[in-house]
Enzyme design. Structure first.
Site, PDB file in Angstrom:
ATOM      1  N   CYS A   1       6.140   4.997   8.811  1.00 21.61           N
ATOM      2  CA  CYS A   1       5.379   4.765   7.739  1.00 21.61           C
ATOM      3  C   CYS A   1       5.854   4.983   6.493  1.00 21.61           C
ATOM      4  O   CYS A   1       7.503   6.191   6.022  1.00 21.61           O
ATOM      5  CB  CYS A   1       4.307   5.906   7.667  1.00 21.61           C
ATOM      6  SG  CYS A   1       3.444   6.155   6.214  1.00 21.61           S
TER       7      CYS A   1
ATOM      8  N   ASN B   1       1.116  -1.097   0.017  1.00 17.16           N
ATOM      9  CA  ASN B   1      -0.024  -0.335  -0.228  1.00 17.16           C
ATOM     10  C   ASN B   1       0.855   1.633  -0.659  1.00 17.16           C
ATOM     11  O   ASN B   1       1.822   1.489   0.532  1.00 17.16           O
ATOM     12  CB  ASN B   1      -1.419  -0.281   0.967  1.00 17.16           C
ATOM     13  CG  ASN B   1      -0.201   0.577   2.263  1.00 17.16           C
ATOM     14  OD1 ASN B   1      -0.341   2.121   2.351  1.00 17.16           O
ATOM     15  ND2 ASN B   1      -0.014  -0.138   3.608  1.00 17.16           N
TER      16      ASN B   1
ATOM     17  N   LYS C   1       5.822   2.113  17.255  1.00 23.15           N
ATOM     18  CA  LYS C   1       6.449   1.865  16.406  1.00 23.15           C
ATOM     19  C   LYS C   1       7.213   1.534  15.259  1.00 23.15           C
ATOM     20  O   LYS C   1       7.357   2.490  14.558  1.00 23.15           O
ATOM     21  CB  LYS C   1       4.554   2.056  15.234  1.00 23.15           C
ATOM     22  CG  LYS C   1       4.445   1.123  13.755  1.00 23.15           C
ATOM     23  CD  LYS C   1       3.078   0.725  13.801  1.00 23.15           C
ATOM     24  CE  LYS C   1       2.697  -0.368  13.052  1.00 23.15           C
ATOM     25  NZ  LYS C   1       1.091   0.260  12.572  1.00 23.15           N
TER      26      LYS C   1
END
Lengths: 304, 251
Positions: A130, A69, A165
């Site tokens: 990300c 993605n 994260k």
């Protein structure tokens, strides 16, 4: 009766199952499928200080046992979340965590401050991993120096549970995790997506508008499991494991490798009720093995 | 829910799957233009569900029909499902076509390729509600247009094929029936064809709804993968669509 509760440095969950950011919307989308009182919590879509439109279409390419993605953190910004979305989901019968992202340290800090003001959000997951944004994002998460700076800055202003994260796109994830711990993280979640790429050979074009994207799904599980194992040897803070978990067995493997809780991501797309099924399956496993508390599973891998 | 495959019909590039709710279950209300997310079992290279538009619904018989174009491993595996087997579907998803307000409105349902599928059920529901739909269906060649007789039950059918093997030769937008301007257009098909229809609708100032089929993952508006760049920014085709009014789009 199995005790399924886990406590992640002050963040208590009724069971170790969370839903991963970006795969569960704001929870509402899954209300027809999941009884939220049966899972430990949800982590809502990556939130940034300002509205972001994300990357152009196409943003997704299916791969064997997974998908790439390149959404690029599309969201309406922290103020919109606080004003419009939070009131709708604050009373959901589970922990609601917010994934916080940014392009600069100032953005991360400002966003964390807004989320901190929301009483019913007990924790944030700081997204320094990300791969789909041009600035910030993963850039902070791939060096010990970068992660230290952003975690320290957010730690100063954010006083609830701070989960960080981690990106798998690094040489030594254990070193990155140690830096996060030393900078004040209460826990680390791993892994975010692996950088990947897909090509349409007929058209000789990339399948994603951004050329590269983040790989997730069952195909990343062995990598994720290995990284959880390595990080568990390196830090004292709790680990939340994720990466391709599609069943209770998968989840238990992550607990055995050293995770205290797990997140379910891409599998939500294939079975929207999977999180609840995994929670029930972990309990059944414990019963079957005569394990009194799910906490006994963390790091219980036998390696001799 | 799990639906049972009770019958199927195969053509060279598509398959019709007739599914029925199991005895103890009921199909929910399904509106034309909505879609289902089908889980594909037994295909190692197929990870995600396949979004398939609703071809036809018969609530009395508890049947849901899907017309599936075979484009890859997932849809091919689906076409090989044995009759009697269960197929897992999430349904109904997305926003449907809107119903006209004027009972005398001249309605043209324009479809291309497998995009003709959602127009059958739309035609049925329009006719059931007292409207008079007409169909304008296009394809490369005659054999790509299956089951035209089903469409004829609900309204007049006009056809174009690129090779001239059926109906008028050319694209749907070139068909002579469009010389007589419709009041409303409902459209589904490949993007270039839909863009041509959109140009016609704009030039003639005709109400036009289009069903998009951007690549999807979740189907629930959660993953934000299937976005269309609309006048109001990126919107999920699976949730804000798949049916959009032409006015919403930047086309």
């Amino acid at each position: 009766m199995v005790d399924t509760r886990v406590n992640l440095k002050g963040l208590s969950l009724r069971n170790p199952v969370l839903t991963a950011s970006g795969t569960f919307g704001y929870g509402e989308e899954f209300a027809d499928f999941v009884d939220f009182s049966k899972i430990g919590g949800i982590i809502v879509k990556g939130t940034t200080i300002h509205h972001r439109e994300g990357n152009p279409y196409p943003r997704m390419a299916e791969t064997p046992s997974g998908m790439l993605n390149a959404v690029g953190l599309q969201n309406k910004g922290a103020a919109y979340f606080a004003e419009k979305i939070y009131p709708r989901i604050a009373d959901m019968d589970t922990n609601v965590l917010v994934n916080v992202s940014g392009s600069t340290i100032e953005d991360y800090v400002a966003c964390a401050e807004i989320i901190q003001s929301l009483d019913k959000i007990p924790a944030i997951e700081l997204n320094v991993s990300c791969p789909n944004v041009k600035q910030g994002g993963m850039a902070f998460g791939v060096t010990t120096d970068g992660i230290s700076k952003v975690v320290e800055a957010v730690r100063k202003v954010y006083h609830k549970h701070l989960m960080v994260k981690l990106s798998p796109n690094v040489t030594s994830i254990a070193d990155i995790a140690k830096a996060a711990e030393a900078s004040g993280a209460d826990s680390v979640s791993l892994i975010n997506t692996l950088m990947g790429m897909a090509i349409d050979a007929e058209k000789r074009r990339p399948k994603l508008s951004t050329v590269t994207g983040g790989l997730s799904g069952a195909c990343v599980k062995p990598v994720a499991l290995r990284m959880v194992w390595q990080v568990s040897k390196a830090v004292q803070i709790p680990i939340i494991g994720l990466g391709g978990i599609s069943s209770a067995t998968d989840a238990i493997e992550f607990l055995l490798a050293g995770a205290s809780a797990i997140e379910i991501g891409t599998a939500n797309f294939i079975d929207p009720a999977i999180s609840q099924k995994v929670a029930a399956g972990i309990e059944a496993y414990c019963e079957r093995h005569g394990i009194a508390s799910v906490r006994e599973l963390t790091g219980a891998l036998i390696t001799d | 829910m799990d639906l049972r495959l009770i019958d199927k019909q195969l053509w060279s590039r598509s398959v019709l799957l007739k599914l029925r709710a199991q005895e103890e279950e009921c199909l929910p209300e399904i509106f034309p233009g909505q879609f289902v997310q089908v889980r594909v079992d037994g295909s190692p290279t197929t990870y995600l569900r396949r979004p398939i538009s609703v071809y036809y619904v018969d609530q009395a018989k508890q049947e849901l029909w899907l017309l599936v174009q075979m484009v890859g491993d997932g849809t091919r595996t689906l076409s090989e499902t044995a009759i009697g087997a269960l197929i897992n579907v999430m349904l109904p998803l997305g926003r449907p076509f809107s119903m006209p307000e004027n009972p005398a409105a001249k309605l043209m349902l324009i479809g291309g390729g497998v995009g003709i599928a959602p127009l059958l059920y739309l035609g049925k529901v329009l006719k059931d509600n007292g409207f008079q739909p007409q169909f304008l269906l296009g394809a490369r060649k005659a054999s790509d247009l299956t089951q035209l007789d089903l469409y004829e039950e609900f309204g007049e059918v006009y056809v174009t094929t690129e090779d001239g093997s059926l109906g008028e030769k050319g694209f749907v937008t070139q068909h002579s029936v469009l010389a007589n301007q419709p009041d409303m257009i409902y459209c589904c098909g490949p993007k270039p064809m839909m863009m041509a229809v959109a140009r016609y609708a704009k030039e003639h100032d005709v109400f036009c709804e289009l069903s998009l089929e951007n690549t999807m993952a979740c189907g629930l508006g959660a993953c934000l993968c299937c976005v269309e760049d609309t006048k109001e920014g990126h919107q999920c085709v699976c949730q804000e669509g798949p049916v959009f009014n032409l006015n919403q789009l930047k086309w």
